[in-house]
Design an enzyme around this catalytic site. Structure first.
Site, PDB file in Angstrom:
ATOM      1  N   TYR A 105       0.845  -1.190   0.000  1.00 51.27           N
ATOM      2  CA  TYR A 105       0.000   0.000   0.000  1.00 51.27           C
ATOM      3  C   TYR A 105       0.888   1.250   0.000  1.00 51.27           C
ATOM      4  O   TYR A 105       1.905   1.318   0.690  1.00 51.27           O
ATOM      5  CB  TYR A 105      -0.920  -0.035   1.221  1.00 51.27           C
ATOM      6  CG  TYR A 105      -1.541   1.282   1.587  1.00 51.27           C
ATOM      7  CD1 TYR A 105      -2.284   2.013   0.663  1.00 51.27           C
ATOM      8  CD2 TYR A 105      -1.393   1.804   2.871  1.00 51.27           C
ATOM      9  CE1 TYR A 105      -2.850   3.230   1.002  1.00 51.27           C
ATOM     10  CE2 TYR A 105      -1.967   3.019   3.225  1.00 51.27           C
ATOM     11  CZ  TYR A 105      -2.688   3.722   2.285  1.00 51.27           C
ATOM     12  OH  TYR A 105      -3.244   4.932   2.618  1.00 51.27           O
ATOM     13  N   ASP A 178      -1.053  -7.376   7.327  1.00 53.98           N
ATOM     14  CA  ASP A 178      -2.118  -6.408   7.094  1.00 53.98           C
ATOM     15  C   ASP A 178      -3.295  -7.170   6.490  1.00 53.98           C
ATOM     16  O   ASP A 178      -3.240  -7.609   5.344  1.00 53.98           O
ATOM     17  CB  ASP A 178      -1.625  -5.316   6.145  1.00 53.98           C
ATOM     18  CG  ASP A 178      -2.631  -4.194   5.959  1.00 53.98           C
ATOM     19  OD1 ASP A 178      -3.846  -4.442   6.130  1.00 53.98           O
ATOM     20  OD2 ASP A 178      -2.216  -3.068   5.612  1.00 53.98           O
ATOM     21  N   LYS A 203     -11.857   0.688   6.626  1.00 57.83           N
ATOM     22  CA  LYS A 203     -12.293  -0.049   5.451  1.00 57.83           C
ATOM     23  C   LYS A 203     -13.431  -1.010   5.800  1.00 57.83           C
ATOM     24  O   LYS A 203     -14.469  -0.585   6.265  1.00 57.83           O
ATOM     25  CB  LYS A 203     -11.096  -0.756   4.821  1.00 57.83           C
ATOM     26  CG  LYS A 203      -9.864   0.142   4.649  1.00 57.83           C
ATOM     27  CD  LYS A 203     -10.113   1.406   3.862  1.00 57.83           C
ATOM     28  CE  LYS A 203      -8.865   2.150   3.428  1.00 57.83           C
ATOM     29  NZ  LYS A 203      -7.988   2.639   4.486  1.00 57.83           N
TER      30      LYS A 203
END
Length: 383
Positions: A105, A178, A203
């Protein structure tokens, strides 16, 4: 409440959320306070002194997070990056080394390359689905951590969590995973050998695009206690209302994820046959290189779909600008569908680096709308 006693959806609704003992309120109260009256000097009531150090609403969220991930300790933060920073500065020291994904990310890459590196933390980016490459990147005595995403953001690569855990522990290192893209409903990294799980609770866990937050969940109490000390010392906690919103989102996580997966599978299949699409990246597709690993460690394949536009970067941007139901926006995991161009949006910080994403890449966060409406929107946008 633990996973040994109850199913996922029961934990999501009840763990840490007993009816209020004073009023009987079914939903935990929002303790919107900065400080607490103490019964005497040195005798805080129920251990609460100051809301950076402890807050009953945040504690309810933390207990629920631990339960749904099958962990011993859950900690909630103001953002996913606040959780990441706290983890790094708890388990690493200047001079240590971390192995990260070569398609991490963008915010995680920025944290390592622009912040942690200046603090003295070294890192190497490798494809985590290649165990030989991971082993070759290890620096015995210095590599403290493997930092994994699976599925990765935005290329949706899959790493074998159990294999990475075995490799990390062979070198007395730790594995952090993650789990944002999968959510605890679809994947349980701690049960596969990971030491700590990271989430952007903004999220899927929050799920409604109305709150920013992060979380760490540990397999062992000792690491959880260390992280809790740093959580308080560094202060990156979320406020009580944010904790309450996140806890409310968790209650429907299971049913939402089923719909996200249903819709994403339909859309991935549709895109795979469209002439305007060069390649579809979705671990649920049989030709995805990580499909077999995903089958082994995930219950379903998630709501994120990426694809490469056959017409190149200009066509990718055109598609992003043409959708109507798919909102052009960063973030993911909410009930509404989103579309974005990672190269110029969420992963702009990786431009010019080894982690730069393809310029023709489009990322979809598939929501829970009527799937035929989403397919029609993509049809008109693809042209």
């Amino acid at each position: 409440m633990t996973a040994n006693e109850y199913g996922f959806d029961t934990l999501a609704i009840h763990a840490g959320q007993e009816p209020d003992p004073r009023t009987g309120a079914v939903v935990p109260p929002i303790y919107q306070t900065s400080t607490y009256a103490q019964d005497a000097v040195g005798a805080p009531r129920l251990g609460y002194e100051y809301s950076r150090s402890g807050n009953p609403t945040r504690d309810a969220l933390q207990e629920c997070l631990a339960a749904i991930e099958g962990g011993r300790r859950g900690l909630a933060f103001a953002s996913g990056l606040a959780a990441e920073d706290t983890l790094l500065r708890t388990v690493c020291r200047p001079g240590d080394h971390v192995v990260i994904p070569n398609d991490a990310y963008g915010g995680t890459f920025r944290l390592f390359s622009k912040v942690a590196e200046r603090w003295g933390l070294d890192w190497t980016a490798v494809p985590l689905d290649d165990l030989d490459a991971v082993r070759a990147a290890f620096r015995p005595g210095h590599t403290r951590l493997i930092w994994a995403e699976t599925p990765t953001n935005p290329l949706l690569n899959i790493a074998d969590v159990a294999a990475l855990a075995g490799l990390a522990h062979e070198y007395d290192a730790m594995l952090a995973v993650d789990n944002t893209f999968a959510s605890p409903y679809l994947q349980q990294p701690l049960a596969l050998g990971a030491d700590v799980v990271i989430h952007s609770t903004t999220k899927y866990i929050g799920g409604h695009s109305d709150v920013v937050g992060g979380a760490l969940i540990t397999a062992e109490t000792g690491l959880g206690d260390e992280l809790a000390f740093h959580q308080n010392a560094m202060g990156g906690v979320n406020g009580p209302f944010d904790a309450w919103l996140t806890l409310r989102g968790i209650k429907t996580l299971g049913v939402r994820m089923e719909r996200h997966c249903d819709n994403a599978e339909r859309i991935a299949g549709y895109l795979s046959e469209h002439a305007a699409v060069g390649q579809v990246l979705y671990p649920g597709l049989a030709d995805h290189p990580g499909h077999e690993t995903a089958v082994k460690q995930m219950s379903r394949f998630g709501g994120m779909v990426s694809f490469r536009a056959a017409g190149g970067p200009e066509k990718a941007i055109e598609i992003c600008n043409r959708t109507k139901l798919f909102v052009l926006a960063e973030s993911l995991g909410g009930v509404e569908s989103l579309i974005e161009h990672p190269g110029q949006m969420t992963h702009l910080s990786a431009a010019g680096s080894a982690l730069e994403v393809p310029a023709d890449l489009v990322r979809l966060s598939v929501g829970i709308e009527t799937v035929d409406d989403l397919l029609a929107d993509l049809e008109q946008a693809l042209g």
